[in-house]
Design a protein around this motif. Sequence first.
Motif, PDB file in Angstrom:
ATOM      1  N   MET A 178       0.748  -1.094   0.025  1.00 17.86           N
ATOM      2  CA  MET A 178      -0.083  -0.155   0.025  1.00 17.86           C
ATOM      3  C   MET A 178       1.000   1.300  -0.093  1.00 17.86           C
ATOM      4  O   MET A 178       0.408   2.094  -0.705  1.00 17.86           O
ATOM      5  CB  MET A 178      -1.103   0.110   1.118  1.00 17.86           C
ATOM      6  N   VAL A 179       1.980   1.135   0.887  1.00 20.50           N
ATOM      7  CA  VAL A 179       2.962   2.312   0.880  1.00 20.50           C
ATOM      8  C   VAL A 179       3.258   2.719  -0.636  1.00 20.50           C
ATOM      9  O   VAL A 179       3.485   3.869  -1.162  1.00 20.50           O
ATOM     10  CB  VAL A 179       4.189   2.208   1.807  1.00 20.50           C
ATOM     11  N   THR A 180       3.747   1.582  -1.295  1.00 20.20           N
ATOM     12  CA  THR A 180       4.258   1.724  -2.833  1.00 20.20           C
ATOM     13  C   THR A 180       3.241   2.296  -3.891  1.00 20.20           C
ATOM     14  O   THR A 180       3.426   3.347  -4.533  1.00 20.20           O
ATOM     15  CB  THR A 180       4.769   0.536  -3.310  1.00 20.20           C
ATOM     16  N   VAL A 181       1.907   2.179  -3.495  1.00 22.53           N
ATOM     17  CA  VAL A 181       0.760   2.527  -4.213  1.00 22.53           C
ATOM     18  C   VAL A 181       0.836   3.779  -4.000  1.00 22.53           C
ATOM     19  O   VAL A 181       0.537   4.770  -5.096  1.00 22.53           O
ATOM     20  CB  VAL A 181      -0.337   1.802  -4.090  1.00 22.53           C
ATOM     21  N   HIS A 182       1.091   4.367  -2.486  1.00 24.81           N
ATOM     22  CA  HIS A 182       0.594   6.024  -2.433  1.00 24.81           C
ATOM     23  C   HIS A 182       1.795   6.470  -3.050  1.00 24.81           C
ATOM     24  O   HIS A 182       1.635   7.673  -3.793  1.00 24.81           O
ATOM     25  CB  HIS A 182       0.654   5.997  -0.904  1.00 24.81           C
ATOM     26  N   ARG A 183       2.997   5.872  -2.984  1.00 22.02           N
ATOM     27  CA  ARG A 183       4.184   6.814  -3.233  1.00 22.02           C
ATOM     28  C   ARG A 183       4.017   7.276  -5.143  1.00 22.02           C
ATOM     29  O   ARG A 183       4.444   7.990  -5.603  1.00 22.02           O
ATOM     30  CB  ARG A 183       5.614   6.164  -3.143  1.00 22.02           C
ATOM     31  N   ILE A 184       3.581   6.033  -5.808  1.00 19.97           N
ATOM     32  CA  ILE A 184       3.433   6.007  -7.136  1.00 19.97           C
ATOM     33  C   ILE A 184       2.494   6.919  -7.778  1.00 19.97           C
ATOM     34  O   ILE A 184       2.761   7.905  -8.442  1.00 19.97           O
ATOM     35  CB  ILE A 184       3.198   4.743  -7.879  1.00 19.97           C
ATOM     36  N   CYS A 185       1.178   7.006  -6.785  1.00 23.88           N
ATOM     37  CA  CYS A 185       0.130   7.904  -7.264  1.00 23.88           C
ATOM     38  C   CYS A 185       0.752   9.402  -6.822  1.00 23.88           C
ATOM     39  O   CYS A 185       0.339  10.224  -7.729  1.00 23.88           O
ATOM     40  CB  CYS A 185      -1.030   7.465  -6.379  1.00 23.88           C
ATOM     41  N   HIS A 186       1.405   9.517  -5.875  1.00 25.74           N
ATOM     42  CA  HIS A 186       1.829  10.819  -5.566  1.00 25.74           C
ATOM     43  C   HIS A 186       2.757  11.178  -6.766  1.00 25.74           C
ATOM     44  O   HIS A 186       2.879  12.367  -7.220  1.00 25.74           O
ATOM     45  CB  HIS A 186       2.460  10.755  -4.146  1.00 25.74           C
ATOM     46  N   HIS A 187       3.679  10.433  -7.187  1.00 23.71           N
ATOM     47  CA  HIS A 187       4.608  10.959  -8.191  1.00 23.71           C
ATOM     48  C   HIS A 187       4.067  11.462  -9.455  1.00 23.71           C
ATOM     49  O   HIS A 187       4.184  12.041 -10.185  1.00 23.71           O
ATOM     50  CB  HIS A 187       5.564   9.796  -8.501  1.00 23.71           C
ATOM     51  N   PHE A 188       2.927  10.460  -9.849  1.00 14.29           N
ATOM     52  CA  PHE A 188       2.053  10.821 -11.148  1.00 14.29           C
ATOM     53  C   PHE A 188       0.982  11.764 -10.845  1.00 14.29           C
ATOM     54  O   PHE A 188       0.213  11.885 -11.867  1.00 14.29           O
ATOM     55  CB  PHE A 188       1.647   9.430 -11.714  1.00 14.29           C
ATOM     56  N   GLY A 189       0.744  12.147  -9.496  1.00 15.74           N
ATOM     57  CA  GLY A 189      -0.308  13.079  -9.420  1.00 15.74           C
ATOM     58  C   GLY A 189      -1.857  12.415  -9.418  1.00 15.74           C
ATOM     59  O   GLY A 189      -2.739  13.210  -9.536  1.00 15.74           O
ATOM     60  N   ALA A 190      -1.798  11.114  -9.160  1.00 18.07           N
ATOM     61  CA  ALA A 190      -3.176  10.553  -9.273  1.00 18.07           C
ATOM     62  C   ALA A 190      -3.755  10.370  -8.103  1.00 18.07           C
ATOM     63  O   ALA A 190      -2.973  10.129  -7.073  1.00 18.07           O
ATOM     64  CB  ALA A 190      -2.695   8.829  -9.884  1.00 18.07           C
ATOM     65  N   PRO A 191      -4.953  10.682  -7.878  1.00 18.52           N
ATOM     66  CA  PRO A 191      -5.720  10.639  -6.751  1.00 18.52           C
ATOM     67  C   PRO A 191      -5.777   9.129  -6.002  1.00 18.52           C
ATOM     68  O   PRO A 191      -5.884   8.257  -7.006  1.00 18.52           O
ATOM     69  CB  PRO A 191      -7.102  11.142  -6.912  1.00 18.52           C
ATOM     70  N   VAL A 192      -5.838   9.118  -4.628  1.00 19.33           N
ATOM     71  CA  VAL A 192      -6.085   7.789  -3.862  1.00 19.33           C
ATOM     72  C   VAL A 192      -7.272   7.868  -3.182  1.00 19.33           C
ATOM     73  O   VAL A 192      -7.520   8.728  -2.496  1.00 19.33           O
ATOM     74  CB  VAL A 192      -4.875   7.336  -3.339  1.00 19.33           C
ATOM     75  N   LEU A 193      -8.159   6.617  -3.462  1.00 21.27           N
ATOM     76  CA  LEU A 193      -9.119   6.401  -2.395  1.00 21.27           C
ATOM     77  C   LEU A 193      -9.327   5.182  -1.714  1.00 21.27           C
ATOM     78  O   LEU A 193      -9.018   4.011  -2.070  1.00 21.27           O
ATOM     79  CB  LEU A 193     -10.492   6.495  -3.377  1.00 21.27           C
ATOM     80  N   SER A 194      -9.183   5.167  -0.294  1.00 26.17           N
ATOM     81  CA  SER A 194      -9.003   4.161   0.511  1.00 26.17           C
ATOM     82  C   SER A 194     -10.609   3.899   0.787  1.00 26.17           C
ATOM     83  O   SER A 194     -11.203   4.650   1.073  1.00 26.17           O
ATOM     84  CB  SER A 194      -7.994   4.280   1.709  1.00 26.17           C
ATOM     85  N   ARG A 195     -10.901   2.269   0.913  1.00 30.32           N
ATOM     86  CA  ARG A 195     -12.121   2.175   1.188  1.00 30.32           C
ATOM     87  C   ARG A 195     -12.350   0.617   1.581  1.00 30.32           C
ATOM     88  O   ARG A 195     -11.230   0.122   1.501  1.00 30.32           O
ATOM     89  CB  ARG A 195     -13.063   2.289  -0.122  1.00 30.32           C
ATOM     90  N   GLY A 196     -13.322   0.235   2.132  1.00 29.17           N
ATOM     91  CA  GLY A 196     -13.540  -0.908   2.693  1.00 29.17           C
ATOM     92  C   GLY A 196     -14.604  -1.644   2.329  1.00 29.17           C
ATOM     93  O   GLY A 196     -14.685  -2.002   0.970  1.00 29.17           O
ATOM     94  N   GLY A 197     -15.934  -1.629   3.064  1.00 28.79           N
ATOM     95  CA  GLY A 197     -17.119  -2.290   2.478  1.00 28.79           C
ATOM     96  C   GLY A 197     -17.893  -1.748   1.369  1.00 28.79           C
ATOM     97  O   GLY A 197     -18.752  -2.346   0.779  1.00 28.79           O
ATOM     98  N   GLY A 198     -17.735  -0.655   1.298  1.00 30.37           N
ATOM     99  CA  GLY A 198     -18.571   0.109   0.192  1.00 30.37           C
ATOM    100  C   GLY A 198     -19.981   0.383   0.915  1.00 30.37           C
ATOM    101  O   GLY A 198     -20.795   0.623  -0.155  1.00 30.37           O
ATOM    102  N   THR A 199     -20.278   0.248   2.296  1.00 33.27           N
ATOM    103  CA  THR A 199     -21.776   0.481   2.672  1.00 33.27           C
ATOM    104  C   THR A 199     -22.019   1.969   2.789  1.00 33.27           C
ATOM    105  O   THR A 199     -23.220   1.852   3.357  1.00 33.27           O
ATOM    106  CB  THR A 199     -21.595  -0.520   3.780  1.00 33.27           C
TER     107      THR A 199
END
Length: 145
Positions: free
Chosen positions: A1-22
């Motif tokens: 997950m840390v790597t995903v955040h770093r890559i998204c930050h590098h490319f300016g892509a937004p991140v959305l953390s979620r769980g059950g979607g309820t």
Amino acid sequence: MVTVHRICHHFGAPVLSRGGGTSLSGETVNEAVVIDHSKYLTGIGEVDIRRRLVTCEPGVINEDLNRHTGRRSLIFGPDPSSPSRCVIGGNIGNNSCGIQSVQSQLYGPGPRTSDNVHALEIVTYDGERFWVGVDEERHLDEIIA
């Protein structure tokens, strides 16, 4: 997950953390890289009866946490309407309560999720990872440094 955040930050892509979607507000969908915690981040640690604490990961389903802590006569106070599907991370993100949560005032610190969280390990958008918690104001300068 840390790597995903770093890559998204590098490319300016937004991140959305979620769980059950309820959630009823639609915040679990977006144009973003969606990280669903409910499949793999489901660990629950040992219950500390004396301190009334348990450590769990954000993808833990509310009912599963309460089954685990209930063996030791403890319950996570917030009671959203979808306890068999909603997850602790979503409860934290929304500061969930639920109609039955007022009962927790008799047995715990209060009905809101924030009343029942002692500390969080967080990951920032740029991939930094650290703990935040209750009563840390006196150590704020040290934490910032």
